[in-house]
Design a protein around this motif. Structure first.
Motif, PDB file in Angstrom:
ATOM      1  N   LYS A 128      33.494  40.332  35.028  1.00  0.00           N
ATOM      2  CA  LYS A 128      33.010  41.162  36.128  1.00  0.00           C
ATOM      3  C   LYS A 128      34.125  42.014  36.706  1.00  0.00           C
ATOM      4  O   LYS A 128      35.221  41.519  36.980  1.00  0.00           O
ATOM      5  CB  LYS A 128      32.448  40.264  37.230  1.00  0.00           C
ATOM      6  CG  LYS A 128      31.734  41.010  38.337  1.00  0.00           C
ATOM      7  CD  LYS A 128      30.306  41.313  37.947  1.00  0.00           C
ATOM      8  CE  LYS A 128      29.499  41.835  39.114  1.00  0.00           C
ATOM      9  NZ  LYS A 128      28.084  41.997  38.800  1.00  0.00           N
ATOM     10  N   PHE A 129      33.831  43.291  36.888  1.00  0.00           N
ATOM     11  CA  PHE A 129      34.740  44.200  37.582  1.00  0.00           C
ATOM     12  C   PHE A 129      34.002  44.762  38.792  1.00  0.00           C
ATOM     13  O   PHE A 129      32.911  45.335  38.655  1.00  0.00           O
ATOM     14  CB  PHE A 129      35.168  45.367  36.679  1.00  0.00           C
ATOM     15  CG  PHE A 129      36.169  45.001  35.628  1.00  0.00           C
ATOM     16  CD1 PHE A 129      37.527  45.190  35.831  1.00  0.00           C
ATOM     17  CD2 PHE A 129      35.754  44.464  34.421  1.00  0.00           C
ATOM     18  CE1 PHE A 129      38.454  44.854  34.855  1.00  0.00           C
ATOM     19  CE2 PHE A 129      36.669  44.131  33.432  1.00  0.00           C
ATOM     20  CZ  PHE A 129      38.020  44.317  33.652  1.00  0.00           C
ATOM     21  N   PHE A 130      34.602  44.586  39.968  1.00  0.00           N
ATOM     22  CA  PHE A 130      34.073  45.211  41.175  1.00  0.00           C
ATOM     23  C   PHE A 130      34.867  46.480  41.437  1.00  0.00           C
ATOM     24  O   PHE A 130      36.057  46.563  41.119  1.00  0.00           O
ATOM     25  CB  PHE A 130      34.196  44.263  42.372  1.00  0.00           C
ATOM     26  CG  PHE A 130      33.327  43.044  42.273  1.00  0.00           C
ATOM     27  CD1 PHE A 130      31.981  43.106  42.605  1.00  0.00           C
ATOM     28  CD2 PHE A 130      33.859  41.831  41.850  1.00  0.00           C
ATOM     29  CE1 PHE A 130      31.174  41.981  42.523  1.00  0.00           C
ATOM     30  CE2 PHE A 130      33.067  40.706  41.768  1.00  0.00           C
ATOM     31  CZ  PHE A 130      31.717  40.782  42.100  1.00  0.00           C
ATOM     32  N   ILE A 131      34.202  47.455  42.043  1.00  0.00           N
ATOM     33  CA  ILE A 131      34.861  48.720  42.384  1.00  0.00           C
ATOM     34  C   ILE A 131      34.565  49.004  43.847  1.00  0.00           C
ATOM     35  O   ILE A 131      33.402  48.977  44.280  1.00  0.00           O
ATOM     36  CB  ILE A 131      34.367  49.880  41.499  1.00  0.00           C
ATOM     37  CG1 ILE A 131      34.442  49.505  40.020  1.00  0.00           C
ATOM     38  CG2 ILE A 131      35.196  51.134  41.764  1.00  0.00           C
ATOM     39  CD1 ILE A 131      33.810  50.514  39.095  1.00  0.00           C
ATOM     40  N   THR A 132      35.611  49.252  44.622  1.00  0.00           N
ATOM     41  CA  THR A 132      35.452  49.441  46.055  1.00  0.00           C
ATOM     42  C   THR A 132      36.450  50.483  46.548  1.00  0.00           C
ATOM     43  O   THR A 132      37.141  51.122  45.760  1.00  0.00           O
ATOM     44  CB  THR A 132      35.630  48.084  46.788  1.00  0.00           C
ATOM     45  OG1 THR A 132      35.277  48.243  48.155  1.00  0.00           O
ATOM     46  CG2 THR A 132      37.062  47.582  46.667  1.00  0.00           C
ATOM     47  N   GLY A 133      36.544  50.648  47.859  1.00  0.00           N
ATOM     48  CA  GLY A 133      37.451  51.637  48.437  1.00  0.00           C
ATOM     49  C   GLY A 133      36.687  52.854  48.930  1.00  0.00           C
ATOM     50  O   GLY A 133      35.567  53.131  48.498  1.00  0.00           O
ATOM     51  N   PHE A 134      37.296  53.621  49.836  1.00  0.00           N
ATOM     52  CA  PHE A 134      36.559  54.734  50.441  1.00  0.00           C
ATOM     53  C   PHE A 134      36.248  55.857  49.457  1.00  0.00           C
ATOM     54  O   PHE A 134      35.329  56.643  49.681  1.00  0.00           O
ATOM     55  CB  PHE A 134      37.277  55.262  51.693  1.00  0.00           C
ATOM     56  CG  PHE A 134      38.615  55.911  51.449  1.00  0.00           C
ATOM     57  CD1 PHE A 134      38.719  57.231  51.051  1.00  0.00           C
ATOM     58  CD2 PHE A 134      39.792  55.191  51.666  1.00  0.00           C
ATOM     59  CE1 PHE A 134      39.960  57.830  50.861  1.00  0.00           C
ATOM     60  CE2 PHE A 134      41.026  55.786  51.480  1.00  0.00           C
ATOM     61  CZ  PHE A 134      41.116  57.106  51.071  1.00  0.00           C
ATOM     62  N   ASN A 135      36.958  55.931  48.332  1.00  0.00           N
ATOM     63  CA  ASN A 135      36.661  56.975  47.357  1.00  0.00           C
ATOM     64  C   ASN A 135      35.698  56.528  46.268  1.00  0.00           C
ATOM     65  O   ASN A 135      35.483  57.238  45.295  1.00  0.00           O
ATOM     66  CB  ASN A 135      37.950  57.518  46.737  1.00  0.00           C
ATOM     67  CG  ASN A 135      38.579  58.589  47.606  1.00  0.00           C
ATOM     68  OD1 ASN A 135      37.945  59.107  48.518  1.00  0.00           O
ATOM     69  ND2 ASN A 135      39.825  58.918  47.343  1.00  0.00           N
TER      70      ASN A 135
END
Length: 304
Positions: A245-252
């Protein structure tokens, strides 16, 4: 149950008391005006920054003296409690931050407290593992912000500077904050995008690329490069540590076209045993990061 203070340090400082992997009180914030002040921490000398961190930790403790550990997550290459490098907070380079915090906390009445310092992306990965009841799983997360963070849970020794993965051999790709050539952060980082497009903000670049009638050619080419960079860095991690599993987050993450990313990734990962990966966009919230820093501190204390 152990009482642990979790702290995150990025554009702002946020701290809270964590009990049983849940917040047990309000978040303490600096600056506390609710606005964005990107320069407040960058301009603060190390000693003043340590003092301010201790004040936030003390407030979060709410007078409790039985705090067992403090976890501090901040951007940079952290090893054995030392900030060996931190392009986003350059005044901390070389700081023995765990030792400094331990001494200053003792002055505030919090003695014999184990202080654990980690990369902020690792704190986010630990927070996702804790809040999703997956503390027995491998969790990896990309944080798309001023720079590009790569977090991994559980903790193992290593640099894990995935945001500085080399994804281009172009001599002109020199926009990374560390000064390195061809890094994923030099393509995807907010700072790097502003340097690349001096005449446009990142929001304008993607808006022009996504125009349904007349997409700007230069911006559309960059949008594709942006997604290829993340796909290449993810594919590298898959080939090194396996699928998962790869999560992707951050304001961009607002710029992310998930179908485009998946298409590029499918072109890069062809071995069938490695194709069982998955991608998920998640909200980047302070509570998850604070809980993650506390969980990491708890586990570091247990390891001794």
């Amino acid at each position: 149950m152990a009482k642990i203070i979790g702290v995150t340090l990025a554009e702002r400082v946020q701290a809270a008391l964590v009990v049983d992997h849940k917040l047990s009180g309000p978040l303490q914030c600096f600056p506390d005006d609710g606005g964005e002040d990107d320069g407040a921490l960058i301009e603060m000398p190390t000693d003043d920054l340590v003092k301010m961190l201790c004040e936030q930790i003390t407030c979060a403790a709410k007078g409790a003296t039985d705090i067992s550990a403090v976890g501090v997550a901040l951007p940079g290459y952290i090893r054995n409690g030392v900030v060996e490098d931190s392009p986003n907070l350059p005044q901390l380079k070389g700081a023995r931050i765990a030792e400094l915090l331990t001494l200053k906390l003792a002055e505030h009445g919090l003695s014999n407290v184990a202080v654990n310092v980690m990369n902020d992306a690792d704190g986010m990965a630990a927070g996702l593992a804790a809040t999703r009841q997956k503390l027995d799983r491998l969790i990896r997360v990309w944080t798309l912000g001023i720079g590009i963070g790569y977090g991994r849970y559980p903790f193992i020794e290593g640099a894990w500077e995935g945001g500085h993965s080399v994804v281009s051999l172009d001599d002109k790709e020199r926009f990374c904050g560390c000064g390195g050539r061809g890094h994923v952060e030099g393509i995807m980082g907010h700072r790097a995008m502003r340097l690349r497009f001096l005449d446009m903000e990142p929001e304008e670049v993607f808006e022009a690329a996504n125009s349904p009638n007349h997409p700007d050619k230069r911006c559309l080419e960059f949008k594709r490069l942006w997604h290829k960079a993340l796909a290449a860095a993810t594919a590298t991690e898959i080939h090194q540590e396996g699928a998962g599993k790869f999560f992707i987050t951050g304001f961009n993450v607002r710029f992310l076209d998930l179908p485009m990313l998946k298409d590029y990734l499918q072109q890069m990962v062809k071995m069938s045993p490695l194709q069982s990966y998955s991608l998920e966009i998640v909200k980047d919230d302070a509570e998850t990061r604070v809980i993650g820093s506390a969980v990491s501190a708890e586990q570091a204390a247990a390891r001794g």
